[in-house]
Motif scaffolding. Structure first.
Motif, PDB file in Angstrom:
ATOM      1  N   LEU A 251     -32.636  -2.309 -19.052  1.00 26.29           N
ATOM      2  CA  LEU A 251     -33.886  -2.466 -18.221  1.00 26.29           C
ATOM      3  C   LEU A 251     -35.078  -1.862 -18.695  1.00 26.29           C
ATOM      4  CD1 LEU A 251     -35.440  -3.136 -15.648  1.00 26.29           C
ATOM      5  CD2 LEU A 251     -34.345  -0.925 -14.375  1.00 26.29           C
ATOM      6  N   ASN A 252     -34.736  -0.680 -19.588  1.00 23.85           N
ATOM      7  CA  ASN A 252     -35.779  -0.149 -20.370  1.00 23.85           C
ATOM      8  C   ASN A 252     -36.319  -0.921 -21.399  1.00 23.85           C
ATOM      9  OD1 ASN A 252     -35.491   2.212 -18.498  1.00 23.85           O
ATOM     10  ND2 ASN A 252     -34.015   3.257 -20.143  1.00 23.85           N
ATOM     11  N   ALA A 253     -35.500  -1.648 -21.983  1.00 29.83           N
ATOM     12  CA  ALA A 253     -35.847  -2.634 -23.135  1.00 29.83           C
ATOM     13  C   ALA A 253     -36.616  -3.664 -22.511  1.00 29.83           C
ATOM     14  CB  ALA A 253     -34.902  -3.061 -23.754  1.00 29.83           C
ATOM     15  N   LEU A 254     -36.273  -4.198 -21.484  1.00 28.87           N
ATOM     16  CA  LEU A 254     -36.888  -5.431 -20.859  1.00 28.87           C
ATOM     17  C   LEU A 254     -38.270  -4.812 -20.486  1.00 28.87           C
ATOM     18  CD1 LEU A 254     -36.507  -8.119 -20.410  1.00 28.87           C
ATOM     19  CD2 LEU A 254     -35.610  -7.416 -18.115  1.00 28.87           C
ATOM     20  N   GLN A 255     -38.522  -3.662 -19.718  1.00 28.12           N
ATOM     21  CA  GLN A 255     -39.876  -3.396 -19.333  1.00 28.12           C
ATOM     22  C   GLN A 255     -40.665  -2.690 -20.618  1.00 28.12           C
ATOM     23  OE1 GLN A 255     -38.837   0.130 -16.917  1.00 28.12           O
ATOM     24  NE2 GLN A 255     -38.812  -0.966 -15.022  1.00 28.12           N
ATOM     25  N   LEU A 256     -40.334  -2.497 -21.739  1.00 31.48           N
ATOM     26  CA  LEU A 256     -40.994  -2.340 -22.776  1.00 31.48           C
ATOM     27  C   LEU A 256     -41.462  -3.653 -23.455  1.00 31.48           C
ATOM     28  CD1 LEU A 256     -42.156  -0.463 -25.258  1.00 31.48           C
ATOM     29  CD2 LEU A 256     -39.908  -0.747 -26.448  1.00 31.48           C
ATOM     30  N   LEU A 257     -40.767  -4.901 -23.390  1.00 30.69           N
ATOM     31  CA  LEU A 257     -41.145  -6.020 -23.754  1.00 30.69           C
ATOM     32  C   LEU A 257     -42.303  -6.447 -22.862  1.00 30.69           C
ATOM     33  CD1 LEU A 257     -38.015  -7.565 -24.725  1.00 30.69           C
ATOM     34  CD2 LEU A 257     -39.755  -6.984 -26.296  1.00 30.69           C
ATOM     35  N   VAL A 258     -41.991  -6.287 -21.627  1.00 32.40           N
ATOM     36  CA  VAL A 258     -43.225  -6.687 -20.435  1.00 32.40           C
ATOM     37  C   VAL A 258     -44.229  -5.975 -20.549  1.00 32.40           C
ATOM     38  CG1 VAL A 258     -43.477  -7.034 -18.022  1.00 32.40           C
ATOM     39  CG2 VAL A 258     -41.361  -7.630 -19.139  1.00 32.40           C
ATOM     40  N   GLY A 259     -44.246  -4.646 -20.700  1.00 31.03           N
ATOM     41  CA  GLY A 259     -45.376  -3.795 -20.848  1.00 31.03           C
ATOM     42  C   GLY A 259     -45.740  -3.237 -19.433  1.00 31.03           C
ATOM     43  N   ALA A 260     -44.729  -3.240 -18.487  1.00 26.22           N
ATOM     44  CA  ALA A 260     -45.177  -2.903 -17.121  1.00 26.22           C
ATOM     45  C   ALA A 260     -43.779  -2.762 -16.316  1.00 26.22           C
ATOM     46  CB  ALA A 260     -46.155  -3.886 -16.368  1.00 26.22           C
ATOM     47  N   PRO A 261     -43.748  -2.097 -15.343  1.00 25.11           N
ATOM     48  CA  PRO A 261     -42.536  -2.237 -14.466  1.00 25.11           C
ATOM     49  C   PRO A 261     -41.935  -3.563 -13.932  1.00 25.11           C
ATOM     50  CG  PRO A 261     -44.133  -0.213 -13.752  1.00 25.11           C
ATOM     51  CD  PRO A 261     -44.826  -1.276 -14.561  1.00 25.11           C
ATOM     52  N   ILE A 262     -40.774  -3.850 -13.838  1.00 21.84           N
ATOM     53  CA  ILE A 262     -40.244  -4.983 -13.320  1.00 21.84           C
ATOM     54  C   ILE A 262     -39.793  -4.932 -12.000  1.00 21.84           C
ATOM     55  CG2 ILE A 262     -38.594  -6.855 -13.720  1.00 21.84           C
ATOM     56  CD1 ILE A 262     -38.778  -5.905 -16.780  1.00 21.84           C
ATOM     57  N   ASP A 263     -40.012  -5.760 -11.071  1.00 19.79           N
ATOM     58  CA  ASP A 263     -39.558  -6.040  -9.743  1.00 19.79           C
ATOM     59  C   ASP A 263     -38.067  -6.344  -9.860  1.00 19.79           C
ATOM     60  OD1 ASP A 263     -38.793  -6.507  -7.066  1.00 19.79           O
ATOM     61  OD2 ASP A 263     -40.447  -8.029  -6.902  1.00 19.79           O
ATOM     62  N   PRO A 264     -37.166  -5.378  -9.372  1.00 23.93           N
ATOM     63  CA  PRO A 264     -35.882  -5.599  -9.178  1.00 23.93           C
ATOM     64  C   PRO A 264     -35.411  -6.788  -8.791  1.00 23.93           C
ATOM     65  CG  PRO A 264     -36.488  -3.400  -8.467  1.00 23.93           C
ATOM     66  CD  PRO A 264     -37.456  -4.200  -8.313  1.00 23.93           C
ATOM     67  N   ALA A 265     -36.068  -7.536  -8.031  1.00 28.22           N
ATOM     68  CA  ALA A 265     -35.673  -9.061  -7.500  1.00 28.22           C
ATOM     69  C   ALA A 265     -35.816 -10.056  -8.525  1.00 28.22           C
ATOM     70  CB  ALA A 265     -36.806  -9.185  -6.349  1.00 28.22           C
ATOM     71  N   LEU A 266     -36.304  -9.724  -9.681  1.00 28.34           N
ATOM     72  CA  LEU A 266     -36.759 -10.586 -10.711  1.00 28.34           C
ATOM     73  C   LEU A 266     -35.369 -10.522 -11.869  1.00 28.34           C
ATOM     74  CD1 LEU A 266     -40.390 -10.346 -11.699  1.00 28.34           C
ATOM     75  CD2 LEU A 266     -39.046 -11.961 -10.240  1.00 28.34           C
ATOM     76  N   LEU A 267     -34.303  -9.712 -11.440  1.00 29.36           N
ATOM     77  CA  LEU A 267     -33.289  -9.288 -12.364  1.00 29.36           C
ATOM     78  C   LEU A 267     -32.202 -10.176 -12.051  1.00 29.36           C
ATOM     79  CD1 LEU A 267     -33.557  -5.622 -12.990  1.00 29.36           C
ATOM     80  CD2 LEU A 267     -34.486  -7.369 -14.495  1.00 29.36           C
ATOM     81  N   PRO A 268     -31.063 -10.682 -12.976  1.00 27.96           N
ATOM     82  CA  PRO A 268     -29.990 -11.519 -12.612  1.00 27.96           C
ATOM     83  C   PRO A 268     -28.949 -10.459 -12.354  1.00 27.96           C
ATOM     84  CG  PRO A 268     -30.243 -11.197 -14.898  1.00 27.96           C
ATOM     85  CD  PRO A 268     -31.459 -10.796 -14.277  1.00 27.96           C
ATOM     86  N   ALA A 269     -27.990 -11.064 -11.446  1.00 25.92           N
ATOM     87  CA  ALA A 269     -26.876 -10.201 -10.889  1.00 25.92           C
ATOM     88  C   ALA A 269     -25.810 -10.347 -11.904  1.00 25.92           C
ATOM     89  CB  ALA A 269     -26.366 -10.659  -9.605  1.00 25.92           C
ATOM     90  N   SER A 270     -25.695 -11.502 -12.902  1.00 23.71           N
ATOM     91  CA  SER A 270     -24.306 -11.594 -13.526  1.00 23.71           C
ATOM     92  C   SER A 270     -24.778 -12.756 -14.649  1.00 23.71           C
ATOM     93  CB  SER A 270     -23.243 -12.084 -12.901  1.00 23.71           C
ATOM     94  OG  SER A 270     -23.360 -13.298 -12.132  1.00 23.71           O
ATOM     95  N   ILE A 271     -23.708 -12.758 -15.776  1.00 27.31           N
ATOM     96  CA  ILE A 271     -23.930 -13.536 -16.990  1.00 27.31           C
ATOM     97  C   ILE A 271     -23.867 -15.040 -16.305  1.00 27.31           C
ATOM     98  CG2 ILE A 271     -21.966 -13.417 -17.732  1.00 27.31           C
ATOM     99  CD1 ILE A 271     -25.030 -14.003 -19.555  1.00 27.31           C
ATOM    100  N   GLU A 272     -22.686 -15.212 -15.394  1.00 23.69           N
ATOM    101  CA  GLU A 272     -22.407 -16.462 -14.662  1.00 23.69           C
ATOM    102  C   GLU A 272     -23.458 -17.102 -14.020  1.00 23.69           C
ATOM    103  OE1 GLU A 272     -18.969 -13.880 -15.447  1.00 23.69           O
ATOM    104  OE2 GLU A 272     -20.809 -13.501 -14.148  1.00 23.69           O
ATOM    105  N   GLU A 273     -24.441 -16.300 -13.442  1.00 22.88           N
ATOM    106  CA  GLU A 273     -25.519 -16.744 -12.833  1.00 22.88           C
ATOM    107  C   GLU A 273     -26.681 -16.964 -13.508  1.00 22.88           C
ATOM    108  OE1 GLU A 273     -28.955 -14.483 -10.581  1.00 22.88           O
ATOM    109  OE2 GLU A 273     -27.329 -13.919  -9.562  1.00 22.88           O
ATOM    110  N   ALA A 274     -27.021 -16.358 -14.566  1.00 25.66           N
ATOM    111  CA  ALA A 274     -28.050 -16.543 -15.679  1.00 25.66           C
ATOM    112  C   ALA A 274     -27.983 -17.522 -16.607  1.00 25.66           C
ATOM    113  CB  ALA A 274     -28.338 -15.064 -16.184  1.00 25.66           C
ATOM    114  N   ALA A 275     -26.902 -17.713 -17.424  1.00 22.17           N
ATOM    115  CA  ALA A 275     -26.537 -18.601 -18.424  1.00 22.17           C
ATOM    116  C   ALA A 275     -26.714 -19.868 -18.189  1.00 22.17           C
ATOM    117  CB  ALA A 275     -25.038 -18.306 -18.850  1.00 22.17           C
ATOM    118  N   PRO A 276     -26.381 -20.395 -16.918  1.00 19.91           N
ATOM    119  CA  PRO A 276     -26.692 -22.125 -16.768  1.00 19.91           C
ATOM    120  C   PRO A 276     -28.070 -22.202 -16.637  1.00 19.91           C
ATOM    121  CG  PRO A 276     -24.920 -21.065 -15.356  1.00 19.91           C
ATOM    122  CD  PRO A 276     -25.574 -20.029 -16.098  1.00 19.91           C
ATOM    123  N   THR A 277     -28.905 -21.299 -16.318  1.00 23.39           N
ATOM    124  CA  THR A 277     -30.233 -21.494 -16.442  1.00 23.39           C
ATOM    125  C   THR A 277     -31.389 -21.917 -17.511  1.00 23.39           C
ATOM    126  OG1 THR A 277     -31.243 -19.066 -16.182  1.00 23.39           O
ATOM    127  CG2 THR A 277     -30.356 -20.177 -14.236  1.00 23.39           C
TER     128      THR A 277
END
Length: 493
Positions: A251-277
């Motif tokens: 999460l820290n690495a992702l926020q550094l790339l974004v340059g701002a705090p990230i809404d937790p609702a935008l984060l995936p729950a599992s690789i099974e959910e994220a990979a097919p997208t």
């Protein structure tokens, strides 16, 4: 003055260039991608135009990317570099036209007694001396170089190509950023899956410890069973702590790339959910698509700039012709300043030709040619590196689906084996060692499946990045679009 203006226009428009004609080098790679057992058959003749939304189809990931394109500090640095390069080009281009300066002034001088004056700008000081006042208004050209041999034009062309080079570097930064965000988002998802596996394993191992302790207290199980059950539990607890740290760091690495705090609702729950997208990007047949990669475009503009600088170095061997011109009015009384009798002008052309420089001029030409050779080798190396990156990604793409399928089958078999072994142990048929081995095999298979799913998804991200085409990112560029005609404009802006 009209004659002078016509002369300046004719010499500026008629300037020749001593730069060698630019010819794009041939591709130093095969015309098509590798083929063989490790590669999928490619059916597309050319790479289609895509956007990151075509590849990253999850709206949450799209929202994170859009946020990063606004807030990322590397992009802000790239935008500032474009502004610097644009200003540098405009400064260099301004030398193609004369600098016209206007000035006005008033001069008051006192002379000793005995001086005389016949104009109304002279008066007595009352102590034997006089004061003289004069007004002036001038407009002139200061040391304008007539670019007969194209030295300034070649330098302007080089500055323009470096401006385009900086813009291509910014597009490469944007492309890399989007790819890094996609990878970081998927890595977070995989670590969340590993965290869930560690939690489930720790919970299952805890139940095994309780059961084994009860069997030990009842004299049914030996003490070694309890020790082995505790080993599985502590291993899972250790992995649980490690994965908790990994999720936080992701999460820290992702926020550094974004340059701002990230809404937790935008984060995936599992690789099974994220990979097919993440969608697949067809690579096409022609390796010429590499020429559109921003880093390759950047290297080619540097080659063009170095080629233009050869012309500037050659032109430095010839004389430099400069022109200084001044026209204006001078008068004692202000009221007669702009009369015909107060008008004056001067024109002073000059020629500067170095006779002896100890070979510095020819060495400058040799230096510029060597720098062009460096740029050429760098350009070809950029293409070869891009070809290798795409080939590696295609090789991984050609085999990863089979590996993932086999790993899913292995995990399913390990799950069934553990379920049966645990039931037989609880029924007193098998030893605890068999159940323990089955549990360890399941834990390892689950973790390996997550890693394989992550590899499959990130391979698609890698293909998107190494093929280097995203029309949406090109549209967000703050500088000019790459062009092939790098002739310097002659106007002033």
């Amino acid at each position: 003055m009209r004659t002078i203006a016509l002369l300046l226009g004719a010499t500026s428009l008629g300037a020749c260039s001593l730069a060698p004609p630019y010819v794009r080098p041939d591709l130093p790679v095969p015309p098509s991608w590798p083929v063989g057992d490790a590669y999928l058959a490619q059916s597309e003749a050319a790479l289609p135009s895509v956007t990151y939304r075509d590849i990253f189809r999850d709206p949450r990931l799209q929202a994170i990317i859009e946020q990063a394109l606004v807030n990322n500090r590397d992009l802000r640095v790239a935008a500032a570099n474009i502004a610097v390069a644009r200003a540098t080009y405009h400064i260099q281009r301004a030398e193609l036209l004369p600098e016209v300066d206007a000035s006005g002034g008033y001069r008051l001088a006192r002379t000793a007694s005995g001086g005389s004056s016949s104009n109304s700008g002279t008066g007595s000081t009352g102590n034997g001396g006089t004061t003289n006042g004069s007004f002036s208004a001038d407009i002139g050209i200061t040391s304008f170089e007539i670019d007969l041999f194209g030295r300034i034009r070649s330098l302007t062309t080089a500055a323009q190509n470096r401006y385009f080079e900086t813009e291509a570097a910014a597009r490469a930064t944007r492309l890399t950023l989007v790819g890094d965000i996609g990878t970081a988002w998927l890595t977070y998802a995989s670590d969340k899956s590993l965290l869930k596996i560690a939690q489930d394993t720790a919970a299952s191992a805890g139940e095994s410890v309780k059961l084994t302790k009860a069997r030990l207290d009842g004299g049914v199980a030996p003490g070694t069973d309890l020790a082995q059950a505790q080993i599985v539990l502590t291993t899972a607890q250790s992995d649980l702590a490690q994965q908790t740290t990994a999720v936080a760091q992701d999460l820290n690495a992702l926020q550094l790339l974004v340059g701002a705090p990230i809404d937790p609702a935008l984060l995936p729950a599992s690789i099974e959910e994220a990979a097919p997208t993440v969608a697949a990007l067809p690579a096409g047949l022609d390796s010429g698509v590499l020429l559109r990669r921003p880093d390759v475009v950047q290297a080619e503009y540097e080659l063009r700039a170095a080629n233009a600088e050869i012309g500037a170095a050659r032109a430095a061997l010839f004389p430099r012709i400069s022109l200084t011109a001044l026209a204006g009015f001078a008068s004692g009384p202000l009221g007669s300043l702009f009369t015909g009798g107060a008008f004056n002008y001067s024109v002073a052309p000059s020629v500067n030709y170095p006779i002896f420089r100890a070979g510095a001029g020819r060495a400058g030409v040799q230096q510029s040619r060597a720098q062009r050779d460096v740029a050429l080798a760098t350009y070809e190396k950029a293409i070869q590196t891009a070809f290798r990156e795409v080939s590696d990604a295609l090789a991984r793409r050609g085999t990863i689906a089979a590996q993932t399928s086999a790993q899913r089958a292995l995990t399913a078999a390990a799950t069934n084996n553990y379920r049966l072994s645990d039931a037989r142990y609880r029924g007193g048929i098998d030893t605890f060692l068999q159940s323990l081995d089955a549990q360890r095999s399941l834990y390892s298979a689950q973790r390996t499946l997550v890693a394989t799913q992550l590899t499959e998804a990130t391979n698609l991200v890698t293909l998107y990045r190494v093929l280097g085409g995203d029309s949406m990112l090109d549209a967000t560029a703050s500088g000019p679009k790459p062009v092939r005609d790098t002739a310097a404009p002659t106007g002033n802006r």
